[in-house]
Write a protein that holds these residues in place. Sequence first.
Motif, PDB file in Angstrom:
ATOM      1  N   ALA A   1      -2.601  23.910  31.868  1.00 31.31           N
ATOM      2  CA  ALA A   1      -2.983  23.388  33.183  1.00 31.31           C
ATOM      3  C   ALA A   1      -4.300  22.618  33.108  1.00 31.31           C
ATOM      4  CB  ALA A   1      -3.089  24.531  34.187  1.00 31.31           C
ATOM      5  N   PHE A   2      -5.262  23.159  32.370  1.00 27.85           N
ATOM      6  CA  PHE A   2      -6.547  22.469  32.263  1.00 27.85           C
ATOM      7  C   PHE A   2      -6.411  21.208  31.419  1.00 27.85           C
ATOM      8  CE2 PHE A   2      -8.086  26.122  34.336  1.00 27.85           C
ATOM      9  CZ  PHE A   2      -9.400  25.892  34.741  1.00 27.85           C
ATOM     10  N   ALA A   3      -5.572  21.244  30.378  1.00 26.45           N
ATOM     11  CA  ALA A   3      -5.366  20.069  29.526  1.00 26.45           C
ATOM     12  C   ALA A   3      -4.765  18.913  30.323  1.00 26.45           C
ATOM     13  CB  ALA A   3      -4.467  20.424  28.342  1.00 26.45           C
ATOM     14  N   GLU A   4      -3.895  19.219  31.282  1.00 22.52           N
ATOM     15  CA  GLU A   4      -3.308  18.171  32.129  1.00 22.52           C
ATOM     16  C   GLU A   4      -4.372  17.430  32.925  1.00 22.52           C
ATOM     17  OE1 GLU A   4      -0.232  19.730  34.633  1.00 22.52           O
ATOM     18  OE2 GLU A   4       0.921  20.485  32.928  1.00 22.52           O
ATOM     19  N   HIS A   5      -5.547  18.053  33.071  1.00 28.13           N
ATOM     20  CA  HIS A   5      -6.639  17.447  33.835  1.00 28.13           C
ATOM     21  C   HIS A   5      -7.807  17.062  32.930  1.00 28.13           C
ATOM     22  CE1 HIS A   5      -4.259  19.502  36.898  1.00 28.13           C
ATOM     23  NE2 HIS A   5      -4.660  18.516  37.672  1.00 28.13           N
ATOM     24  N   GLY A   6      -7.524  16.886  31.629  1.00 28.64           N
ATOM     25  CA  GLY A   6      -8.528  16.376  30.707  1.00 28.64           C
ATOM     26  C   GLY A   6      -9.451  17.404  30.082  1.00 28.64           C
ATOM     27  N   ILE A   7      -9.182  18.683  30.291  1.00 25.75           N
ATOM     28  CA  ILE A   7     -10.028  19.729  29.705  1.00 25.75           C
ATOM     29  C   ILE A   7      -9.216  20.419  28.618  1.00 25.75           C
ATOM     30  CG2 ILE A   7     -11.340  21.844  30.133  1.00 25.75           C
ATOM     31  CD1 ILE A   7     -11.621  20.845  33.072  1.00 25.75           C
ATOM     32  N   ASP A   8      -9.419  19.978  27.389  1.00 25.95           N
ATOM     33  CA  ASP A   8      -8.663  20.520  26.269  1.00 25.95           C
ATOM     34  C   ASP A   8      -9.293  21.803  25.741  1.00 25.95           C
ATOM     35  OD1 ASP A   8      -6.727  18.519  26.210  1.00 25.95           O
ATOM     36  OD2 ASP A   8      -8.025  17.206  25.042  1.00 25.95           O
ATOM     37  N   SER A   9      -8.446  22.657  25.199  1.00 28.64           N
ATOM     38  CA  SER A   9      -8.886  23.863  24.490  1.00 28.64           C
ATOM     39  C   SER A   9      -9.779  24.769  25.331  1.00 28.64           C
ATOM     40  CB  SER A   9      -9.586  23.477  23.198  1.00 28.64           C
ATOM     41  OG  SER A   9      -8.723  22.738  22.375  1.00 28.64           O
ATOM     42  N   LEU A  10      -9.365  25.054  26.545  1.00 29.41           N
ATOM     43  CA  LEU A  10     -10.152  25.920  27.421  1.00 29.41           C
ATOM     44  C   LEU A  10     -10.397  27.280  26.777  1.00 29.41           C
ATOM     45  CD1 LEU A  10     -11.380  26.394  30.291  1.00 29.41           C
ATOM     46  CD2 LEU A  10      -9.161  27.366  30.900  1.00 29.41           C
ATOM     47  N   THR A  11      -9.399  27.817  26.079  1.00 32.33           N
ATOM     48  CA  THR A  11      -9.536  29.168  25.522  1.00 32.33           C
ATOM     49  C   THR A  11      -9.628  29.168  23.999  1.00 32.33           C
ATOM     50  OG1 THR A  11      -7.162  29.616  25.303  1.00 32.33           O
ATOM     51  CG2 THR A  11      -8.178  30.082  27.442  1.00 32.33           C
ATOM     52  N   ARG A  12      -9.916  28.036  23.418  1.00 37.35           N
ATOM     53  CA  ARG A  12      -9.980  27.966  21.946  1.00 37.35           C
ATOM     54  C   ARG A  12     -11.321  27.395  21.501  1.00 37.35           C
ATOM     55  NH1 ARG A  12      -4.982  29.063  19.864  1.00 37.35           N
ATOM     56  NH2 ARG A  12      -3.253  28.775  21.295  1.00 37.35           N
ATOM     57  N   ALA A  13     -11.919  28.083  20.545  1.00 37.26           N
ATOM     58  CA  ALA A  13     -13.206  27.636  20.006  1.00 37.26           C
ATOM     59  C   ALA A  13     -12.978  26.611  18.905  1.00 37.26           C
ATOM     60  CB  ALA A  13     -13.972  28.824  19.459  1.00 37.26           C
ATOM     61  N   HIS A  14     -13.936  25.767  18.733  1.00 35.43           N
ATOM     62  CA  HIS A  14     -13.892  24.783  17.648  1.00 35.43           C
ATOM     63  C   HIS A  14     -15.014  25.105  16.671  1.00 35.43           C
ATOM     64  CE1 HIS A  14     -10.962  22.358  19.731  1.00 35.43           C
ATOM     65  NE2 HIS A  14     -11.685  22.487  20.818  1.00 35.43           N
ATOM     66  N   ARG A  15     -14.956  26.300  16.102  1.00 32.16           N
ATOM     67  CA  ARG A  15     -15.999  26.741  15.199  1.00 32.16           C
ATOM     68  C   ARG A  15     -15.381  27.301  13.938  1.00 32.16           C
ATOM     69  NH1 ARG A  15     -17.903  29.680  20.158  1.00 32.16           N
ATOM     70  NH2 ARG A  15     -19.158  28.149  21.208  1.00 32.16           N
ATOM     71  N   GLY A  16     -16.111  27.197  12.854  1.00 30.40           N
ATOM     72  CA  GLY A  16     -15.684  27.807  11.605  1.00 30.40           C
ATOM     73  C   GLY A  16     -16.553  29.012  11.313  1.00 30.40           C
ATOM     74  N   PHE A  17     -16.073  29.886  10.472  1.00 29.01           N
ATOM     75  CA  PHE A  17     -16.827  31.085  10.115  1.00 29.01           C
ATOM     76  C   PHE A  17     -16.751  31.300   8.618  1.00 29.01           C
ATOM     77  CE2 PHE A  17     -16.769  35.580   8.997  1.00 29.01           C
ATOM     78  CZ  PHE A  17     -18.023  35.949   9.433  1.00 29.01           C
ATOM     79  N   GLU A  18     -17.894  31.537   8.032  1.00 31.44           N
ATOM     80  CA  GLU A  18     -17.944  31.921   6.631  1.00 31.44           C
ATOM     81  C   GLU A  18     -18.789  33.178   6.546  1.00 31.44           C
ATOM     82  OE1 GLU A  18     -19.087  28.895   3.870  1.00 31.44           O
ATOM     83  OE2 GLU A  18     -18.008  27.363   4.988  1.00 31.44           O
ATOM     84  N   PRO A  19     -18.293  34.224   5.882  1.00 33.27           N
ATOM     85  CA  PRO A  19     -19.075  35.452   5.789  1.00 33.27           C
ATOM     86  C   PRO A  19     -20.369  35.239   4.998  1.00 33.27           C
ATOM     87  CG  PRO A  19     -17.064  35.597   4.485  1.00 33.27           C
ATOM     88  CD  PRO A  19     -17.014  34.303   5.223  1.00 33.27           C
ATOM     89  N   TRP A  20     -21.379  36.008   5.345  1.00 32.07           N
ATOM     90  CA  TRP A  20     -22.639  35.949   4.625  1.00 32.07           C
ATOM     91  C   TRP A  20     -22.453  36.488   3.224  1.00 32.07           C
ATOM     92  CZ3 TRP A  20     -26.341  38.501   8.705  1.00 32.07           C
ATOM     93  CH2 TRP A  20     -26.492  37.633   9.778  1.00 32.07           C
ATOM     94  N   PRO A  21     -23.080  35.879   2.240  1.00 34.60           N
ATOM     95  CA  PRO A  21     -22.992  36.419   0.883  1.00 34.60           C
ATOM     96  C   PRO A  21     -23.897  37.645   0.741  1.00 34.60           C
ATOM     97  CG  PRO A  21     -24.419  34.493   0.927  1.00 34.60           C
ATOM     98  CD  PRO A  21     -23.830  34.637   2.306  1.00 34.60           C
ATOM     99  N   GLY A  22     -23.619  38.452  -0.252  1.00 33.88           N
ATOM    100  CA  GLY A  22     -24.484  39.588  -0.564  1.00 33.88           C
ATOM    101  C   GLY A  22     -24.073  40.872   0.116  1.00 33.88           C
ATOM    102  N   ALA A  23     -24.928  41.871  -0.060  1.00 33.19           N
ATOM    103  CA  ALA A  23     -24.660  43.227   0.458  1.00 33.19           C
ATOM    104  C   ALA A  23     -24.694  43.260   1.978  1.00 33.19           C
ATOM    105  CB  ALA A  23     -25.686  44.199  -0.106  1.00 33.19           C
ATOM    106  N   ARG A  24     -23.974  44.185   2.527  1.00 29.89           N
ATOM    107  CA  ARG A  24     -23.897  44.373   3.984  1.00 29.89           C
ATOM    108  C   ARG A  24     -24.579  45.686   4.375  1.00 29.89           C
ATOM    109  NH1 ARG A  24     -22.188  39.959   3.181  1.00 29.89           N
ATOM    110  NH2 ARG A  24     -20.279  39.033   3.888  1.00 29.89           N
ATOM    111  N   ASP A  25     -25.879  45.764   4.176  1.00 32.75           N
ATOM    112  CA  ASP A  25     -26.563  47.007   4.493  1.00 32.75           C
ATOM    113  C   ASP A  25     -27.455  46.907   5.724  1.00 32.75           C
ATOM    114  OD1 ASP A  25     -28.396  45.355   3.339  1.00 32.75           O
ATOM    115  OD2 ASP A  25     -29.156  46.832   1.913  1.00 32.75           O
ATOM    116  N   VAL A  26     -27.258  45.862   6.521  1.00 33.18           N
ATOM    117  CA  VAL A  26     -28.018  45.682   7.752  1.00 33.18           C
ATOM    118  C   VAL A  26     -27.176  46.180   8.922  1.00 33.18           C
ATOM    119  CG1 VAL A  26     -29.113  44.003   9.273  1.00 33.18           C
ATOM    120  CG2 VAL A  26     -29.195  43.681   6.796  1.00 33.18           C
ATOM    121  N   VAL A  27     -27.777  47.030   9.747  1.00 34.53           N
ATOM    122  CA  VAL A  27     -27.083  47.554  10.922  1.00 34.53           C
ATOM    123  C   VAL A  27     -27.891  47.186  12.160  1.00 34.53           C
ATOM    124  CG1 VAL A  27     -26.238  49.630  12.084  1.00 34.53           C
ATOM    125  CG2 VAL A  27     -26.140  49.477   9.589  1.00 34.53           C
TER     126      VAL A  27
END
Length: 118
Positions: free
Chosen positions: A56-82
């Motif tokens: 419905a939003f795309a029909e009015h020129g608003i594309d990807s209302l519920t979709r992000a345009h981002r990429g994700f790459e995990p941080w390298p190294g140990a995961r000992d931060v909380v």
Amino acid sequence: MAPTTGPRVGVLCEQAGEALAERAARYGVADVLARVVAAASRGEVPEADLDLLDGAFAEHGIDSLTRAHRGFEPWPGARDVVVTAWVCPTGACPRAATDKQPSCRLTGHPFRETRVEL
């Protein structure tokens, strides 16, 4: 854990508010938005309803209302931060904050506190 539609609900939640509701009404999908809000309160939003909003939003020129345009790459190294974080109160989306307790803009419920290992 957020359901498979969680990332899309998170994007929608970031945009929720009066303007979104007004446009949904103008585009004839206020009932769909209301279903999404109700489903988010239960923690599971149907993909079909998100698709209807996107369409419905795309029909009015608003594309990807519920979709992000981002990429994700995990941080390298140990995961000992909380860190202590605030997460979606129902688990319907993966949104999180670390600075202060936000509220869900779809349901109005405050986020719940959790600990996240980075």
